[in-house]
Scaffold this motif. Structure first.
Motif: not given
Length: 408
Positions: A345-352
């Motif tokens: 989806c192109g969601f940015s700044d994702y993760g831990l």
């Protein structure tokens, strides 16, 4: 938003015990034994498993009857029957797409989903009414959820004159992605339908997410035509194929060739893990280098009585459909509702990692495979740095948004 320190949680990949500091909307630090700061709220994680906020890659929030009285499923078995049944129902009932989108989005949020791609019907009957309702919900949710809107021609693009202009208007109104539907199966002319669809996308400078239900070799030919246009227009990395039943229905050599082209053109596959049709194989997609994300599709709407806004359940169903049994493979199913969904989806700044948006979920499980299979209670949900569930109790839907979530 005050600073938060989440103490004593375990990372999903190796089980290492860490603390997590949140400053504003972002993760500031992930490390063992972080010292509390003055004025910082400290939350005890009790050794729970830390997960990133879940990603729903294929929803239809505008359609849902979540929280409303039961409606018996009345449509025939063909796609066209369901389209017409839904059009009649929504017109006769005065369906409030904005209110229903809000209700289901909040139910997702309370179960740990913080980012959603939702397809919204745009057609000559409803015009932009459903889209405007969902855009209003997106605005109300902006502090606790990233809601990505796809302008979707559910009744076809060529079938109803004026639909193309409505899609152009939808992109101007604020939809981020352009949707498509069965260029041959519904529109009856794949070349003309795709030329028009890709032309609108080119005008709007946006990516596409195309529903492809067309079966077998016929669907594979349509997929080839889509791939040709992606390559010609330089849209690598900006197109997703939802459902893609044909990928799971053609013979192995043909399937391998399609997946190879999709990987080279960075085209994502989005699956529901449908039990009654062929689906793209999760393991084959991974081996080919194709991003495969998962979503629920419709949830309790005129199309289906099934569904639940729980992405751990969806990961379990995708794993079951793909006959995934080993721990590593169950981790792949989890990836489909987290990291792979964010990529698709192109969601940015994702993760831990430090610097990522602070979308965090804590569950009582030893590891990811157990979380997928057991689907434990969400002990803590933090979305964009805001606490929305604490000790299993939703705390933000009414407080932050001033909205009471209908039950189901």
């Amino acid at each position: 938003m005050a600073e938060l320190l989440l103490r004593n949680v375990r990372l999903p990949r190796d089980g290492a015990a860490v603390d997590v500091r949140v400053e504003g909307e972002r993760i500031a630090a992930v490390a063992p034994d972080l010292a509390p700061r003055e004025g910082e709220e400290v939350i005890e994680g009790k050794g729970g498993l830390l997960l990133p906020g879940f990603v729903e890659s294929h929803a239809h929030l505008d359609k849902t009857l979540w929280g409303l009285p039961w409606r018996s499923h009345a449509a025939g078995g063909r796609l066209e029957n369901r389209i017409e049944d839904e059009r009649r129902f929504r017109a006769e009932s005065g369906h409030d797409a904005g209110r229903q989108a809000m209700a289901l989005a909040l139910a997702f949020l309370e179960r740990g989903t913080t980012r959603i791609r939702t397809h919204v019907d745009v057609d000559t009957g409803a015009g932009l009414r459903h889209l405007q309702g969902v855009l209003e919900a997106r605005q109300r949710l902006r502090d606790v959820m990233e809601l990505q809107v796809v302008a979707f021609p559910q009744s076809g693009l060529l079938m109803r004159p004026g639909t193309a202009d409505l899609l152009r208007a939808a992109m101007r109104e604020g939809a981020e992605v352009l949707g498509g539907l069965d260029p041959q199966g519904i529109d009856g002319d794949a070349a003309a339908s795709l030329d028009l669809l890709f032309g609108i996308a080119d005008e709007a400078g946006c990516g596409l997410d195309i529903h492809l239900h067309e079966p077998g070799e016929g669907g594979a030919r349509t997929l080839d035509a889509i791939l040709d246009r992606v390559q010609a227009l330089g849209l690598q990395g900006r197109v997703a194929i939802s459902h893609g039943f044909c990928i799971g229905e053609v013979e192995a050599p043909r399937r391998a060739a399609l997946l190879d082209r999709m990987a080279r053109l960075q085209i994502a596959a989005v699956t529901v893990g449908t039990p009654y049709r062929g689906v793209p194989s999760l393991l084959e997609c991974r081996e080919a280098g194709v991003v495969l994300a998962a979503g629920n599709d419709g949830i309790r709407d005129a199309w289906t009585p099934y569904g639940s806004p729980d992405m751990l359940e969806r990961a379990m169903l995708v794993g079951w459909r793909n006959n995934l049994r080993r721990d590593e493979e169950l981790g792949f199913a989890f990836d489909a509702v987290t990291s792979q969904g964010a990529l698709a989806c192109g969601f940015s700044d994702y993760g831990l990692q430090p610097g990522c948006i602070a979308d965090l979920v804590v569950v009582d499980a030893r590891h990811v495979p157990e979380a997928v299979v057991v689907r434990p209670r969400r002990e803590l949900v933090i979305s964009r740095g805001r606490i929305v569930v604490r000790e299993g109790v939703p705390s933000a839907s009414a407080t932050i948004l001033g909205f009471n979530t209908p039950g189901a």
